[in-house]
Design an enzyme around this catalytic site. Structure first.
Site, mmCIF file in Angstrom:
data_model
loop_
_atom_site.group_PDB
_atom_site.id
_atom_site.type_symbol
_atom_site.label_atom_id
_atom_site.label_comp_id
_atom_site.label_asym_id
_atom_site.label_seq_id
_atom_site.Cartn_x
_atom_site.Cartn_y
_atom_site.Cartn_z
ATOM 1 N N HIS A 69 35.861 46.840 30.199
ATOM 2 C CA HIS A 69 37.021 47.712 30.369
ATOM 3 C C HIS A 69 38.091 47.508 29.310
ATOM 4 C CE1 HIS A 69 35.185 47.190 34.424
ATOM 5 N NE2 HIS A 69 35.275 48.507 34.391
ATOM 6 N N ASP A 83 38.090 42.855 29.726
ATOM 7 C CA ASP A 83 36.894 42.102 30.112
ATOM 8 C C ASP A 83 35.740 42.620 29.253
ATOM 9 O OD1 ASP A 83 36.089 44.500 31.276
ATOM 10 O OD2 ASP A 83 36.500 43.864 33.332
ATOM 11 N N SER A 140 35.629 53.036 37.340
ATOM 12 C CA SER A 140 36.581 51.939 37.167
ATOM 13 C C SER A 140 37.665 52.228 36.143
ATOM 14 C CB SER A 140 35.842 50.660 36.754
ATOM 15 O OG SER A 140 35.064 50.884 35.592
#
Length: 391
Positions: A367, A364, A62
């Site tokens: 991340h 978040d 990610s």
């Protein structure tokens, strides 16, 4: 010919493997000594090295997925607000961030394009493909069991997409130009963090029951799988490869939430869990040593691949330890919602977000913010320069 492996990290100048190694290491180290409070990218250099590097190609998780999961049947998606709130036009592209990721800044720095698109986006033009794409998938890892947790694109499938990508290029621009693009492109590989997180830092996942490894055995397994990935990538034509190590996983907000101390004043700032970050440190040390050992492992026709070790552990640890020096204020929670657990669909349009996102290390609960990626890219650019000029 042999593979050249350069080990680049903030403390690596003391380990003088070569003159070039020392030179690049000193440049990287200098970026952490600055007290610049702007936490901004040091600037694009469009046209300076774009002729040397025609494309940036990206693999991993990610941290480098610009939205492939949007086109894949998984719940691990970030293609909705507030993700993308600071991306151009405020568009949620699938990046797990408020804005751009490190590969976007790298491509912009090289003068190639502003952002790296996801390979699975069906709307991509030939120009989009030729100048580079990301095959990365949020939730992926080197361990083949890791992507099964969230049903995402495995690293082996990312390589298969890369093979498909080359075929598409050959049909569009010819075999000779495709080969030149593949050999001159810079490859960014950012994976391994989910392997460590899912195995040791987030209890209760299916992976914990499937595999019951001790720390050292699992570290070795993941490093071996990383090495195999590098070998497969080189076999497909890659020559300029940047391997990103793992961050201090004990500082990630969701990890702090799931693994709270027995006694802590709720008013106090949450501290990193060093026992978990130590797992990442051990993995990184092993990875660095094994990459160095690769330098004589490959014989490639008339071309010498370069594999560089990119350290993000130490800069991130530095940002958390001395946030004011880098313009940060909040280090122990994300900007989205409470910042404790919000991630993916839990961070959504109903979640309030902080107004000063550049003051947060995390967007978040897992991340980094765009501001953090900008700073990391500042440390990455000397390595990009080195790779760009390697022939």
């Amino acid at each position: 010919m042999r593979v050249i492996v350069t080990m680049l990290s903030p403390d690596s100048a003391a380990r003088r493997f070569s003159v070039l190694h020392v030179l690049v290491s000193l440049v990287v180290s200098s970026s952490f000594g600055s007290a610049d409070h702007s936490n901004g990218f040091e600037g694009d250099r469009k046209g300076v090295t774009s002729k040397l590097v025609p494309a940036v190609l990206v693999f991993g998780d990610s941290t480098v997925d610009p939205g492939n999961n949007e086109f894949y049947p998984t719940i691990a998606r970030g293609n909705f607000p507030p993700y993308g709130v600071d991306f151009p036009q405020g568009i949620p592209t699938g990046r797990f961030c408020n804005g751009r990721l490190a590969p976007d800044f790298v491509a912009s720095y090289l003068g190639i394009k502003d952002n790296i698109p996801p390979y699975l986006d069906p709307s991509l033009s030939i120009d989009d493909l030729v100048t580079g794409v990301s095959f990365a998938s949020a939730g992926a890892g080197f361990d083949p069991h890791t992507p099964t947790v969230l049903h995402v694109i495995s690293m082996s499938d990312q390589l298969r997409y890369f093979s498909e990508y080359k075929t598409r290029l050959e049909l569009s621009i010819g075999k000779e130009r495709t080969q030149e693009t593949i050999e001159k492109a810079i490859y960014i590989v950012s994976s391994g963090t989910n392997d460590l997180l899912f195995q040791f830092a987030i209890p209760g996942l299916p992976l914990n029951n499937v595999q019951n490894y001790d720390v050292s055995t699992y570290q070795r397994l993941v490093v071996d799988l990383c090495k195999q990935f590098i070998q497969d990538l080189i076999a497909q034509g890659a020559r300029k490869i940047a391997i990103v190590n793992t961050p201090p996983i004990g500082c990630i907000p969701i990890v702090l939430t799931i693994n709270p101390p027995l006694f802590r004043d709720p008013k106090e700032k949450r501290s990193c869990i060093d026992s978990l970050s130590a797992i990442a440190r051990g993995y990184n040390q092993l990875l660095k040593a094994e990459l160095k050992a690769l330098q004589s492992s490959f014989i490639i026709n008339n071309h010498t691949p370069v594999v560089t070790y990119v350290d993000i552990y130490n800069p991130l640890n530095e940002y958390v330890t001395n946030p004011e020096k880098y313009g940060f204020e909040v280090v122990d929670r994300g900007c989205c919602g409470t910042g404790l657990l919000e991630l993916a669909f839990l961070c959504n349009h109903l979640s309030p977000i902080c107004s000063e996102r550049s003051k947060y290390i995390f967007f978040d609960s897992v991340h980094p913010t765009e501001a953090t990626y900008r700073l990391l890219t500042n440390a990455f650019t000397p390595i990009v320069d080195f790779l760009a000029r390697h022939q």
